[in-house]
Structure formats: C-alpha cells, structure tokens
Design a protein around this motif. Sequence first.
Motif, PDB file in Angstrom:
ATOM      1  N   ALA A  63       0.819  -1.211   0.000  1.00 36.00           N
ATOM      2  CA  ALA A  63       0.000   0.000   0.000  1.00 36.00           C
ATOM      3  C   ALA A  63       0.853   1.260   0.000  1.00 36.00           C
ATOM      4  CB  ALA A  63      -0.930  -0.009   1.214  1.00 36.00           C
ATOM      5  N   PRO A  80      -8.925   0.533  -7.092  1.00 34.99           N
ATOM      6  CA  PRO A  80      -8.222  -0.692  -6.706  1.00 34.99           C
ATOM      7  C   PRO A  80      -8.534  -1.914  -7.559  1.00 34.99           C
ATOM      8  CG  PRO A  80     -10.134  -0.414  -5.318  1.00 34.99           C
ATOM      9  CD  PRO A  80     -10.120   0.770  -6.254  1.00 34.99           C
ATOM     10  N   LEU A  85      -5.385  -5.326  -3.064  1.00 30.21           N
ATOM     11  CA  LEU A  85      -5.739  -4.455  -1.938  1.00 30.21           C
ATOM     12  C   LEU A  85      -7.161  -3.891  -2.039  1.00 30.21           C
ATOM     13  CD1 LEU A  85      -2.378  -2.477  -1.715  1.00 30.21           C
ATOM     14  CD2 LEU A  85      -3.214  -4.146  -0.064  1.00 30.21           C
ATOM     15  N   ASN A  88      -9.080  -3.961   1.306  1.00 35.86           N
ATOM     16  CA  ASN A  88      -8.209  -3.714   2.451  1.00 35.86           C
ATOM     17  C   ASN A  88      -8.540  -2.342   3.033  1.00 35.86           C
ATOM     18  OD1 ASN A  88      -5.868  -2.772   3.981  1.00 35.86           O
ATOM     19  ND2 ASN A  88      -4.833  -4.593   3.221  1.00 35.86           N
ATOM     20  N   PHE A  91      -5.661   0.175   3.402  1.00 38.92           N
ATOM     21  CA  PHE A  91      -5.245   0.801   2.143  1.00 38.92           C
ATOM     22  C   PHE A  91      -6.185   1.946   1.780  1.00 38.92           C
ATOM     23  CE2 PHE A  91      -5.308   0.544  -2.681  1.00 38.92           C
ATOM     24  CZ  PHE A  91      -4.153   1.304  -2.839  1.00 38.92           C
ATOM     25  N   TRP A 102     -10.631   8.025  -3.159  1.00 45.68           N
ATOM     26  CA  TRP A 102     -10.714   6.565  -3.133  1.00 45.68           C
ATOM     27  C   TRP A 102     -11.948   6.146  -3.927  1.00 45.68           C
ATOM     28  CZ3 TRP A 102      -8.588   2.044  -2.559  1.00 45.68           C
ATOM     29  CH2 TRP A 102      -9.335   0.925  -2.176  1.00 45.68           C
TER      30      TRP A 102
END
Length: 619
Positions: A63, A80, A85, A88, A91, A102
């Motif tokens: 990460a 992602p 990940l 996760n 992360f 994100w």
Amino acid sequence: MITSVLVANRGEIACRIVRTCRELGIRTVTVHSDADENALHARVADATVRLPGAAPAETYLRADLIVKAALDAGADAIHPGYGFLSENPAFARAVLDAGLVWIGPPPEAIEAMASKTRAKKLMGLEALPLHKVTEDDLPVLVKAAAGGGGRGMRVVRDLAALEDELTAARAEALSAFGDGEVFVEPYVEGGRHVEVQILADSHGTVWPLGTRDCSLQRRHQKVVEEAPAPGLTSELTDSLYAMAVRAARAVDYVGAGTVEFLVSGDTAHFLEMNTRLQVEHPVTEAVFGVDLVALQIRVAEGCALEALENDPPRAQGHAIEARLYAEDPAHAWAPQTGTLHRLTVPDGVRLDTGYADGDPIGVHYDPMLAKVVAHAPTRAEALRKLAAALERADIHGPTTNRDLLVRSLRHEEFTTARMDTGFYDRHLPALTGSAPDPYAPLAAALAAAHGRSRFGGWRNLPSQPQVKRYAVAGEEHEVHYQHTRQGLTAEGVRVVRATSDLVILEVDGVQRRFEVSRYGDQVHVNNTTLTALPRFPDPTAHHAPGSLLAPMPGTVVRVAEGLSEGAQVEEGQPLLWLEAMKMEHRITAPATGTLTALHAVPGRQVQVGALLAVVQAPL
C-alpha cells in the motif's frame, strides 16, 4: 472532478479500467512489478510506475508504494480493481489520508465486511438468513475468513479428515491473505451461487442492478457467470434485492458492490459481501447497458445516482461470461505457462483481457487470460453465441480451458439451467475426454511438407512415404504422405489444397478447411494443438518408475509433516504442495511403496518436469 486515476492492479482489470478512463477523458497511471514490466496494462496507460520485485507481497500488496506512486505521478484518485488491496480498509484509509480520492466504499464498510465471520454476525443482526453448523452437518465447507477466490477452502465429508483440512486451510489462508483465520459452514449439495450487484451513492440511494448466477466453479472459483440468474421466481428475486439493499444500508455502503447468496430451491442464505467490483461485472453491464467503472468514478466524485437517472436502468436480454484460463482441466486444473502467440475472438462478443499477442504467461499471478462475454435477447441465443465464439477463437499458446468451456455451455444440464456448484464434480471426465480432430496431424504434416516442396520435393522415381510424428493430447500420431505428379497425397484423403498455413482436405466427399500456425515445435490446427516430435525418440529421456515430476512451474510451499526418504507412503497420500498462479496444488504418491528420494524443499522454485520425489512400489 477527477482528472487522473492510478489503477492499483494489473492485467485484465487494469486494462479495463484504463479503457473507461480514456472514454471519460481521464489520464491514467498504472503500476507494474518487475515480472510485469512489459505487460499490456503497463503499456496502455499514460504513465506507469515500477514496483520493485515480482511477488505480490513485494509489489501489488504494498500500500505504501502504491500511494507514493500515485502522488509521484500526479494522480488525484486511486481505483483498486478487484483482488490484491481492493478490500483492504487500511489501504483505503491510506489513500484518503494522502489527500487522494478513493474510488470505492468507505473504509468502515470494507472493514465491516472484510471478515466473513464478522460479516455473518452483522447480517444476522439485520435478520438476513444464515447457515448454522450442527454436529450432523457433514459435509461441511472450511473457508478462509479474510479472502476469496477459492483459496483456503476445503470440502470435508469425513469427520476424521476435518483437523487435517483445517490445518491445510489455515496455512493456505495465511500465505494468501496474511490471516490464517478459518471457519466452518454447512456444504449444501446442489446449491446455486447467486449474487446481486448493487450500486450506492453518498446521498442514500441504493440500486440493486440484477442477479447473476455463478454456479459453474472449479476449486471454488467461478468459471461461467450469467445475468440474470435463470429460473428464479419473481418472489425470490425481490427477496434477494431487498436483502442486498438491507446489507448495503447496514454498513452505509457507497459505490459498486456485490452481495452473495447460496440458493437451494426457493431458499436463500447470505454468504458474504464483496466490497469491490466483481470479475463478472461485464454481464451486468451488458444486460443493463451501463458502465460500472464509469458509475464508480461518478459516485466517487459525489454525483447522485438520481441525477443520472430517476430510476435504476432496466434489464434487457441475457448475458453470459466465460473465463478463459491458461490451465489443463484434464490434469487437476494445472496452470500453464509460456507465450500467448495469438488471442482473437469473432466479432459480436466482448473480450476483456490483459494480454496481447506475443505476451508471456508467467507463474506469479492468476492464470486467467481473458473474459469472453455474449449478450443476446434470450439465454438460449446468448449460450449459442458464446459457445460458437469460443469454438472459433484463435487461441495459440499454452493449453487452455477453451474446449471445456464450449462443452460446458452446450451441456444439457447447463442449457436447461439445472446446474449447481457441483457441476464439474459430476461431469469433468466427460467434458475433458473428447478426442481432438483426427485429421489435425495430417493437416499439420501437409502444411510442413508444402514448405519443403518449394525446394523440389517431387521426384520422378517412386519413393517411400514421408513420415511425421506429432503428440496430441498426450497421444502420439504418425502421419504418412507422398509427393506425386498430382501433388501431395496422404492416407487415402484427397488433398484439395496445401500451403504452409492452409490445408483443404476432402473427406467422404466433404471439403474441410484447416488453418495451420507454427511456433517452433508447437503447431495449431484450427482448435487442436500439436507438438512436433523428432523422427527418432531420445533414448535418454527417461525417469525411473514412480518418479513425481512437477506438473507446472511453481514454488514448493510445504512438504508433508515428518516426511523423509525411506518413509512408507500410501497411494494418493499428499506428499507436498506447489504454489503456482495464486493456487496451491497437492502432489500425491502415485502408488503405495517407499519414498526413495525427496528433492522438494520448501521455498524452492521448480520448473515443469522437475523431479520432486520418487516412490518405489514393492516388487
């Protein structure tokens, strides 16, 4: 507005995300390990960043390196993909803490669903139906709490084997996910794996975007998926939608996700929630006419779904996806490596892949080469379309599961939608036992002979037939042909035309075309792969009886506890485990006898054909 996305993944899904970003006018950055330096996903992005090393733990699971790569490359968001990940929570938090967007659900939602045991407890509080284990529940399924993809999963039918299988599952889960927690649940014979795609925004709207059936699985990994799931009553479908929405709201979900259920008859039980994009998302895209990656990005930008459409899009037709793997289903699904010389499919179907012609298939990652998707007005039409496209595809390189897929799609149990998760347990021998085209070796020999005939192959005096030898599906074929005044003749078959890449034979009054491609000793004739053999066998190519050879390149991860040379072993007894392409493969004793040699050492990398051990049977 997001202007630049770093894709924290590799292969097919990285290429697929890059494609959507380009359509949206978003700049892309990928990351690559040393093994992936020239991989397609590293070539198609606007920029790529090296992650030193080859193993996932050194690269795609780091990460800190990925966040640094995003900042260094000027990306303002991270997608992602799936795997690595993608689920996760640490992360996701690291991405947000770095000031990046994100493209996924909140870390708290990922954390709530990350462990299957915690997720089940949470869904129990939401009154979703769960499976509960009792002493009389054999067979049972041992599962890793922290991961998926079939790793750390074991079906146990004998109570005496439970402890050993728990130990093996813990070891595999720890290696794959860094978490050895496992749990046990009832294994439902004849159950179907059905899931609901959801999409939620940050304004409280949750869309259920249809069902998918993912029942055709090998080693607990999906092989064929379709949307909508066939044969469900409207009442059961509505119930699945309601439970999926309830699960999403319970964790304040945002983004694309999938809620998975085990369906038996008209009863459904919650299995897990995948807080990411699924491998099989293209069938939902095809049926609903949406781009889920584009919707993920718009939701991450804060867009409300109701601003895109007042209601969820409506389903149209049926879509089926087949995962094309570099593996040999007839030999315990052994992964294959080598060069993918050619991969093309007919027009009219969707091909998602992370490979281009000439790319190497290595040992470090999943053996999936591509996903082929067909969409049509009805399920029957989609089935026919996909099976025909796979049958006509050019797939030149290592052994693949293409023939298995074609036969699966045409199997009566599948065409009538009566399949379940035990499909391959019942039918694998029949699906892998079909013989290759009997005229393929002849076509290969005639194509090879054409190349030499340009240099004076025909002679005025009678001559003996020429002989060529080929290996096809483990069997040796010897072909005889001659150059005559009339051209090439062969084994009573009329040769209409023979060039180096096309042979036309007339068999029983019917002309058949054979397209021939050569790559060293490997010859592809239509859908049949042959290996050219030397005229005279090598007398030194011999191993002692009872020799255990590596069926694939990989790493020795474990040797059976207490095993040493001189030990007495039973036929079928597990001796060691190889890890290749993200899966563990058990190597068993070929016979009852004495272990006279053990060359396998944990941590050692071996090539295909390497001698691992020798078991000498009693005389």
